[in-house]
Design an enzyme around this catalytic site. Structure first.
Site, PDB file in Angstrom:
ATOM      1  N   GLU A 130      -0.007   0.251   2.830  1.00 46.60           N
ATOM      2  CA  GLU A 130       0.006   1.289   3.859  1.00 46.60           C
ATOM      3  C   GLU A 130      -1.394   1.814   4.147  1.00 46.60           C
ATOM      4  O   GLU A 130      -2.212   1.939   3.240  1.00 46.60           O
ATOM      5  CB  GLU A 130       0.889   2.437   3.337  1.00 46.60           C
ATOM      6  CG  GLU A 130       1.230   3.457   4.375  1.00 46.60           C
ATOM      7  CD  GLU A 130       2.152   4.547   3.822  1.00 46.60           C
ATOM      8  OE1 GLU A 130       3.230   4.226   3.286  1.00 46.60           O
ATOM      9  OE2 GLU A 130       1.773   5.721   3.925  1.00 46.60           O
ATOM     10  N   CYS A 182       3.264  10.287   1.324  1.00 48.74           N
ATOM     11  CA  CYS A 182       2.283   9.225   1.055  1.00 48.74           C
ATOM     12  C   CYS A 182       3.054   8.068   0.442  1.00 48.74           C
ATOM     13  O   CYS A 182       3.771   8.243  -0.519  1.00 48.74           O
ATOM     14  CB  CYS A 182       1.255   9.609  -0.002  1.00 48.74           C
ATOM     15  SG  CYS A 182       0.601  11.237   0.055  1.00 48.74           S
TER      16      CYS A 182
END
Ligand code: SAH
Length: 347
Positions: free
Chosen positions: A93, A334
């Site tokens: 990511e 996150c």
């Protein structure tokens, strides 16, 4: 033969020159290759029109190490989260953010993580593997292409522990800052770590201008050991001694990250203890609202608690801020986009 080829993004310019010399090619071809890769942002060797075929055939045909699999775009501030797949199917990511001082990207350094922090989504399935320098770089190169914007600032604060992958981090940083590479200012790059002090010594010698953030998340070792297994290896006293030396050598202050976790590290006593630890020290404390990850069962502190915590630090003269939340309308925690994309690809 194809399997003897390389991706130039995995090597420094000096290494590329050596590789070319071994194959009896001219050293200056390394600069030409770097130009195509970093300045023309080309992802295929066949674009390199001023490079002879004999040299091009020493390189991988496809130089792009990642594919975009998911994107979330914030409608309020232009923040974008990307999930990329590596060629062997790992998901990583990256987050693109717009600031007044320029565009910034937060990149991953590993697929997964083995540091085991209790609040973090990236460590739930452990470490899959280290990312290559090319995979770190392609997050930026693809990021610029997808967002159609330049990127001037990089934080290595996505999935993974950068100092658990130091050799690849080093090559990546050299190429990111080399004028013939991406040419970013060293001062515009920050590496975030849970504090693997032994590996960090080499980094300070080689990259004194690159910024450093240490994830602390506790004012004392007892609490830190409960949330971060790395605390079993290095004490907060070790970290502080190390940081003072770092400041003497580099003149740069360290940023300490502190995610406020309800009932764990957010009491007034914790704030006072942290204030005592840093009073009179040249540091910055970044208080982070915890991104809640369902699997961990941990809750973030509310805004009022965060503000009280901040005031205790302020009153003690310790520089601190509460991190502004960008992209709060795409507020997947996150690493959450990565988890979603992984679940999707596992069916
Ligand atoms: N391993 C490195 C970099 C990756 S984590 C490090 O430990 O610094 C990047 C930052 O996000 C770290 O400060 C980490 O502690 C923090 N973080 C991880 N999970 C989080 C969560 N759920 N909420 C808020 N911050 C988190």
């Amino acid at each position: 033969m194809e399997n003897n080829t390389i991706n130039p993004k995995n090597y420094t310019i000096e290494e590329l020159k050596t590789y070319l010399a071994v194959h009896r090619e001219k050293a200056y071809r390394a600069s030409q290759i770097m130009h195509w890769v970093y300045h023309s942002k080309s992802m295929g060797r066949d674009d390199f029109i001023n490079v002879p075929l004999s040299v091009r055939e020493l390189l991988d045909e496809d130089l792009c190490s990642l594919t975009l699999v998911r994107e979330q775009v914030s409608e309020t501030d232009g923040t974008r989260k990307w999930a990329f797949a590596t060629k062997d199917g790992h998901i990583i990511e990256s987050v693109f953010m717009k600031y007044k001082h320029g565009n910034s990207i937060c990149i991953s350094s590993q697929a997964g993580c083995r540091m085991g922090c209790s609040f973090c989504a990236s460590t739930l399935d452990g470490l899959s593997r280290n990312l290559t320098p090319a995979e770190m770089m392609d997050q930026i190169l693809l990021g610029m292409e997808i967002s159609e914007s330049p990127i001037s600032h990089v934080v290595i604060m996505g999935t993974g522990e950068p100092f658990d992958n130091y050799d690849n981090l080093q090559t990546f940083l050299l190429n990111a800052t080399d004028e013939k590479g991406l040419g970013l200012s060293r001062r515009h790059i920050t590496v975030s770590t849970c504090g693997i002090l032994d590996q960090m010594n080499a980094f300070v010698e080689e990259f004194p201008q690159v910024g450093l953030a240490i994830s602390l998340h506790a004012p004392n070792d007892d609490i830190r050991k409960k949330v971060m297994p790395i605390a079993l290896r290095y004490s907060i006293a070790d970290i502080c001694t190390w940081s003072q030396k770092y400041f003497k050598v580099t003149g740069r202050r360290i940023t300490y990250e502190y995610a406020l976790i309800h009932g764990v590290n957010d009491s007034l006593a914790c704030a006072a203890e942290l204030a005592r630890l840093f009073r009179g020290r040249n540091v910055h404390v970044n208080l982070i609202p915890l991104n809640e990850v369902d699997e961990t069962g941990l809750k973030g502190s509310n805004r009022k608690v965060a503000e009280t915590f901040l005031k205790v630090l302020d009153d003690a003269g310790v520089q601190a801020t509460i991190r502004r939340e960008l992209g709060s309308d795409i507020s997947a925690a996150c690493g959450q986009l990565r988890l979603d994309a992984m679940q999707e690809s596992n069916g």
